[in-house]
Scaffold this motif. Structure first.
Motif, short mmCIF file in Angstrom:
data_model
loop_
_atom_site.label_atom_id
_atom_site.label_comp_id
_atom_site.label_asym_id
_atom_site.label_seq_id
_atom_site.Cartn_x
_atom_site.Cartn_y
_atom_site.Cartn_z
N GLY A 163 7.28 14.10 9.52
CA GLY A 163 7.84 14.61 11.63
C GLY A 163 7.90 13.25 11.60
N PRO A 164 6.82 11.96 11.73
CA PRO A 164 6.72 10.98 12.46
C PRO A 164 7.91 10.42 12.36
N SER A 165 8.08 9.74 13.70
CA SER A 165 9.55 8.56 13.70
C SER A 165 9.19 7.78 14.74
N THR A 166 10.76 7.12 15.23
CA THR A 166 10.27 5.99 16.17
C THR A 166 11.17 5.98 17.81
N LEU A 167 11.47 6.38 18.50
CA LEU A 167 12.50 5.85 20.23
C LEU A 167 12.24 4.27 19.97
N VAL A 168 13.49 4.33 20.75
CA VAL A 168 13.71 2.68 21.83
C VAL A 168 12.34 3.01 22.69
N GLU A 169 11.74 2.19 22.49
CA GLU A 169 10.09 2.35 23.29
C GLU A 169 10.18 0.60 24.63
N PRO A 170 9.43 1.01 26.10
CA PRO A 170 9.46 0.26 26.69
C PRO A 170 7.75 -0.82 26.25
N HIS A 171 8.02 -1.56 27.35
CA HIS A 171 6.30 -2.61 26.80
C HIS A 171 5.44 -1.96 27.02
N ASP A 181 0.93 -0.90 -0.30
CA ASP A 181 -0.27 0.25 -0.14
C ASP A 181 0.88 0.94 -0.05
N LYS A 182 0.98 2.23 -1.40
CA LYS A 182 1.85 3.39 -1.06
C LYS A 182 1.04 4.06 -0.79
N GLY A 183 -0.10 4.72 0.27
CA GLY A 183 0.05 5.87 1.44
C GLY A 183 0.04 5.26 1.81
N MET A 184 0.77 4.06 2.48
CA MET A 184 1.09 3.70 4.25
C MET A 184 2.60 3.49 4.17
N LYS A 185 2.54 3.65 5.29
CA LYS A 185 4.74 3.80 5.91
C LYS A 185 4.53 2.17 7.14
N THR A 186 5.83 1.75 7.14
CA THR A 186 5.69 0.97 8.19
C THR A 186 6.44 1.65 8.86
N TYR A 187 6.64 1.77 10.36
CA TYR A 187 7.68 2.00 11.36
C TYR A 187 7.78 1.02 12.23
N ALA A 188 9.11 0.61 12.19
CA ALA A 188 9.82 -0.24 13.29
C ALA A 188 10.35 0.49 14.17
N ALA A 189 9.82 0.21 15.58
CA ALA A 189 10.84 1.03 16.92
C ALA A 189 11.35 -0.33 17.42
N ARG A 190 12.88 -0.34 17.71
CA ARG A 190 13.45 -0.79 18.63
C ARG A 190 13.31 -0.76 20.05
N THR A 191 13.18 -2.38 20.73
CA THR A 191 12.35 -2.01 22.15
C THR A 191 13.08 -3.03 23.14
N TYR A 192 12.08 -2.50 24.69
CA TYR A 192 12.94 -3.34 25.75
C TYR A 192 11.75 -4.06 26.07
N ASP A 193 10.75 -4.30 24.69
CA ASP A 193 10.08 -5.21 25.38
C ASP A 193 9.75 -6.17 25.34
N TYR A 194 9.55 -7.87 26.01
CA TYR A 194 9.63 -8.64 26.30
C TYR A 194 8.02 -9.78 26.50
N ARG A 195 8.22 -10.41 25.97
CA ARG A 195 7.51 -11.64 26.23
C ARG A 195 8.91 -12.82 26.95
N HIS A 244 3.32 0.12 25.29
CA HIS A 244 2.92 1.41 24.08
C HIS A 244 2.20 1.51 23.89
N GLY A 245 1.26 2.01 23.17
CA GLY A 245 0.65 3.19 22.44
C GLY A 245 0.06 5.12 21.97
N LEU A 246 -0.43 4.74 23.49
CA LEU A 246 -1.24 6.92 23.70
C LEU A 246 0.40 7.67 23.81
N ALA A 247 1.25 7.02 24.21
CA ALA A 247 2.86 7.97 24.08
C ALA A 247 3.78 7.10 23.07
N SER A 248 3.97 6.09 22.55
CA SER A 248 4.64 5.28 21.86
C SER A 248 4.15 5.58 20.16
N GLY A 249 5.50 5.15 19.78
CA GLY A 249 4.56 4.59 17.80
C GLY A 249 5.23 6.15 17.67
#
Length: 541
Positions: free
Chosen positions: A510-518, A268-282, A520-525
């Motif tokens: 302007g969109p970008s990503t940070l190293v994220e915690p477990h 989908d050329k109208g969409m862009k995927t962003y990958a964020a490195r995290t400390y999030d584990y299962r 995520h949603g409201l303040a991450s992404g």
């Protein structure tokens, strides 16, 4: 330790992100109608994103905004795009005394809360002292254990005094600041401020339909300038598939998605995927108070029976890495040599030597106890479901029978003391943030802290040593001890560290990503800095 829960297992240290996995799947109607983003039939300066969970409270006094970047509030400091600390309500990083016990902050002048009330040092003092008050229902209070006192020196200087040198203390001052005049005039735990907050942040909450959406408008009073994105809606959609469907239908402008679903938007050329490195584990909790999961041999066998790399390859589509503890393998705090390779034969030997013998059906038995236990995961969470099923499959090959079950957190939480859970956690910044609430024996049974009721005196001692010194070598030695103890007696089976994937309509700069915690949603992404976005082609802020 869930993705959100007012008490997260870490310090995200402690347990809250303190947000509770209380969201329920929203109906497939547009979350904001005309208030949605351009893709949701709204204006170009409006954005609607899909998140998996919502907080239980929006009060910083109860844990919201602990890790900064809450949109409604600001902290003294914030994290920049590179993840480093940067001034926010403070004018600069703190001045730290030579003994590491005093942190002094100078505050910005002219800052107001969204209702026009001036922000001063008394608001900072009120926030931290209220959190430390035992009467306040803040499950993350242990994160501020090092704090002895906080005082104002005039309206624009705040001084924190510590009980002991605590190396990551400055990281704790990204915590959101509440207005003393408003929040202090009502019941801290149940007053209207918990759902109708007033802050200094770039956005103002204008509506919260529990289980459906949170709606924000740009704060024209913000000290950093009014955001170009004037309206932000966060649709609460717990089910991964439903989030993807609503994004594909144009009902959402962006969403967090598991790898398999994110991949469906690649063309989908109208969409862009962003990958964020995290400390999030299962991880799988192995409760001490269970005849099977509390057995050290069972724990050790499961630790080597699980095929972590297969989970990364097949479940995460390569967007993550094997986990051997809360510390990611690419962190400077990770203890080399504590990796556990997939070794089913070793798992069977461990069980044989401990007296767990195969029964007629292949499931092991010891002293009349069958090696079987349930494993819970939150309904609608496909990643956890897939991890749980793969874990159960690997365990079965060693002769351990795991029954995978889905349920809401209301169903799961009462069972956590005795039954295993496919849980999550993780916090960047410092090893103390994760390990202290996850492993300290005295925190067992405290909400989502130490869900496995792990009890190891050597680990307890090392946890205290690691947080009570600012000597880096001494801290590294302490956390090395903890990680090696987890090899000997793993109260959890850590599975993977997960990179977060977001799909967002490609209409803003302007969109970008940070190293994220477990959490995520409201303040991450990609929307962590939505206040700095501009519609493509529009003048920059």
């Amino acid at each position: 330790m869930n993705a959100r829960s007012a008490r997260s297992i870490r310090g995200l240290a402690a347990a809250a992100l303190a947000t509770v996995l209380a969201g329920t799947a929203a109906a497939c109607s547009k979350p904001g109608g005309s208030s949605g983003g351009a893709g949701a039939g709204g204006a170009a300066d409006a954005v609607t994103v899909g998140i998996a969970y919502e907080p239980e409270s929006l009060s910083p006094l109860l844990g919201y905004g602990r890790e900064g970047n809450s949109k409604i509030f600001d902290g003294l400091l914030a994290h920049g795009a590179d993840g480093r600390l940067t001034p926010a309500l403070a004018t600069a990083l703190p001045e730290v005394s030579a003994d590491g016990l005093t942190y002094t902050y100078t505050l910005r002048r002219g800052v107001t809360f969204s209702d026009g009330t001036p922000f001063t040092a008394k608001d900072v003092v009120f926030t931290y002292r209220t959190i430390l008050d035992p009467k306040t229902n803040n499950p993350a209070r242990t994160e501020l254990d090092a704090l002895k006192d906080v005082r104002a020196e005039g309206d624009h200087t705040v001084v924190f005094t510590l009980k002991y040198p605590y190396a990551p203390f400055a990281e704790r001052t990204v915590h959101a600041i509440a207005p003393a005049g408003i929040a202090g005039a009502q019941d801290v735990n149940s007053g209207s401020f918990t759902t109708k907050p007033v802050g200094t942040g770039p956005y103002v909450l204008v509506g919260w339909s529990k289980g459906e959406k949170l709606t924000f408008k740009a704060n024209p009073r913000h000290w950093g300038g009014e955001p170009k994105v004037k309206r932000l809606t966060m649709a609460v959609v717990k089910d991964d598939d439903v989030r993807a469907t609503r994004l594909r239908a144009g009902d959402l402008d962006g969403a967090i998605l598991p790898p398999a679903l994110a991949r469906t938007f690649a063309a989908d050329k109208g969409m862009k995927t962003y990958a964020a490195r995290t400390y999030d584990y299962r991880t799988v909790t192995l409760p001490t108070h269970h005849a099977v999961t509390g057995d050290t041999a069972i724990r050790r066998a499961l630790d080597v029976a699980v095929d972590r790399q297969a989970m990364v390859d097949k479940i995460l589509d390569g967007t993550g890495k094997p986990a051997y503890g809360p510390v990611p393998t690419d962190s400077e705090w990770f203890t080399r040599g504590t990796e556990r390779r997939h070794d089913p034969d070793a798992a069977r030997r461990i069980l044989d030597e401990a007296g767990w013998k195969p029964g007629k059906d292949g499931i092991r038995v010891k002293d009349g106890v069958r090696a079987a236990f349930p494993l819970w995961y939150p309904s609608g969470d496909k990643l956890r479901q897939d991890h749980a099923l793969a874990y159960a499959s690997d365990a079965k090959k060693a002769g351990i029978d795991i029954t995978v079950q889905a349920g809401t957190w209301e169903v799961i939480q009462p069972r956590m003391k005795h039954e295993a859970v496919l849980a999550g956690g993780g916090a960047p910044g410092d090893p103390d943030f994760d390990q202290y609430p996850l492993l300290l024996s005295s925190l067992a049974g405290d909400g989502f802290n130490n869900m496995a009721s792990y009890d190891n005196p050597t680990v307890d001692k090392a946890l205290e040593a690691g947080r009570r010194t600012d000597d880096r070598a001494a801290r590294k030695a302490a956390y090395d001890t903890i990680q090696r103890e987890l090899v000997k007696n793993p109260g959890y089976t850590f599975l993977t560290h997960i990179d977060h994937l977001y799909v967002l309509a490609d209409r803003w700069d302007g969109p970008s990503t940070l190293v994220e915690p477990h959490d995520h949603g409201l303040a991450s992404g990609p929307w962590w800095n939505v206040e700095d976005w501009t519609p493509k082609g529009a003048p920059k802020k």
